[in-house]
Design an enzyme around this catalytic site. Sequence first.
Site, short mmCIF file in Angstrom:
data_model
loop_
_atom_site.label_atom_id
_atom_site.label_comp_id
_atom_site.label_asym_id
_atom_site.label_seq_id
_atom_site.Cartn_x
_atom_site.Cartn_y
_atom_site.Cartn_z
N SER A 1 -7.60 -7.54 -16.30
CA SER A 1 -7.58 -6.47 -15.80
C SER A 1 -7.33 -6.22 -14.51
O SER A 1 -7.83 -6.88 -13.91
CB SER A 1 -8.57 -5.56 -16.11
N CYS B 1 -29.39 8.87 -6.35
CA CYS B 1 -30.82 8.50 -5.33
C CYS B 1 -30.69 7.48 -4.93
O CYS B 1 -31.47 5.92 -5.56
CB CYS B 1 -32.87 8.76 -6.29
N TYR C 1 -10.92 4.19 -17.24
CA TYR C 1 -11.78 3.05 -16.53
C TYR C 1 -13.23 4.25 -15.09
O TYR C 1 -14.20 3.85 -15.09
CB TYR C 1 -12.22 1.95 -16.12
N GLY D 1 -3.93 -0.71 -21.11
CA GLY D 1 -4.38 0.04 -20.83
C GLY D 1 -4.58 1.03 -19.41
O GLY D 1 -4.27 2.40 -19.46
N ARG D 2 -5.43 0.78 -18.84
CA ARG D 2 -4.86 1.38 -17.69
C ARG D 2 -3.31 1.42 -17.19
O ARG D 2 -3.06 3.08 -16.14
CB ARG D 2 -5.56 -0.06 -16.16
N ARG E 1 -16.37 2.15 -11.02
CA ARG E 1 -15.71 0.93 -10.05
C ARG E 1 -15.99 0.32 -8.85
O ARG E 1 -16.01 -0.79 -8.67
CB ARG E 1 -14.39 1.66 -10.55
N TYR F 1 -17.00 -3.00 -8.77
CA TYR F 1 -15.65 -4.22 -8.31
C TYR F 1 -15.70 -3.99 -6.68
O TYR F 1 -14.76 -5.14 -6.86
CB TYR F 1 -14.68 -3.78 -9.45
N GLY G 1 -3.71 -5.50 -18.84
CA GLY G 1 -4.25 -5.85 -17.90
C GLY G 1 -3.17 -5.59 -16.36
O GLY G 1 -3.49 -6.10 -15.18
#
Length: 423
Positions: A211, A351, A381, A282-283, A320, A324, A243
């Site tokens: 991806s 926190c 995402y 998707g993305r 994210r 990542y 991807g």
Amino acid sequence: MTAIPRHLLPLTATVDNGQLLIGGCRVSDIAREHGTPVFIYDEEHLRARCHEAIKAFGQDRVIYAAKAFLCTAMAKLAHDEGLLLDVATGGELFVALNAGVPANRCVLHGNNKSLNELRTAMKAGVRHIVVDSFDELERIERLHAEGLPAPRVQLRITPGVTVHTHEYISTGQDDSKFGFNLGNGSAHKAIDRAKQSKAMQFVGVHCHIGSNVFAVENFTHAARIMVKLANEVQAEELTLGGGLGVAYVGGEHAPSITEWSTHFKAAAAELVGDTKVFVEPGRSIVADAAITVYEVGTIKHIDGVRTYISVDGGMSDNPRPVLYGSGYEAFMPTNVEAARTKPARIVGKHCESGDVLIHEAHLPESLKVGDLIATPVTGAYGHSMASNYNKVPRPPVVFARNGSARLVVRRETPEDLVRLDIL
Ligand SMILES: *Cc1c(COP(=O)(O)O)cnc(C)c1O
């Protein structure tokens, strides 16, 4: 730093007197009506991307990877626009079917599908199941023996291609939990077995190399390997996964869906039969269709160190950056054209110190407590990975189009936070 780059904003974004509008709706009005944080999607943008994908790859050849962003409205939208839906769990399948998407427009994925998930999919009659393991072949045989109809299956192949992306989302290399390895003979063994089985109908092979991949040569490389395999095993169908990367920050530029398709077409020209080629974006369909709008709650300046700007969300609506190390930009939706000269770290309300949305953001000097800030390119995402960490209710989702803003997922309430608890 200059104003927010236009290419990071949704397609219909316009600016009126410094105020950002999406789908003809003032972002600050939506924030006032629905509160913050809020995900605002440009519905026209979503539809345009679906349209572009179908134009590039053909009718009934585009499968939307629902995990990027799924709710009833999105399932309906993708289906209305002619996309098939890739669901990776029983939960995603439920949302799609519940939205009215016919089972034969859904494709089931997953590296560890349970007997129940397979049973539901086979009973409902999904278009095909992408089989991921020998154990799954056995499960399908068992379910067929119980009297369920033999499903159409594609086999997920790990072509042994390493891509340039974060290792957590790289999936086509030999050392992967996904699929049947091509390199060590597992793929051919699985294909032979599926072809011989009466419990399933082998229709083709599948790969998905990872991806947020920007390097088109990675896709062409995998596609060439898969085309060769499809020819060898006389596959009716070949799915080349999703991807395609998207630009998240200024200076980044990703290939368009149309450009992406040209690289696949070059590889697909080598197909000997009339194998149908599918993709699963998707993305690239949803990411830059949305922005997230937050309100600034506290500003802490540490002389000689940095400024912290805390917003009313954080890692619970966008994990994210933590997962990542992903980069984002921020801007003021009420002052879009202002130069962003004030460096600051944008953090959430959770926190832990790791709850960072943007390590090195730049915002207008005028920014003060109570102002809105927005992060663009949060359509993929984000909402789908959102959590209730710290018992923070998940934000609502608004679709804006033609001057009207439609709430499609409401904000969670405190009652939602205890709805599963048993006294
Ligand atoms: C996640 C996934 C996709 C979509 O990936 P994007 O990077 O969002 O385009 C497609 N196919 C499979 C099998 C996936 O797991």
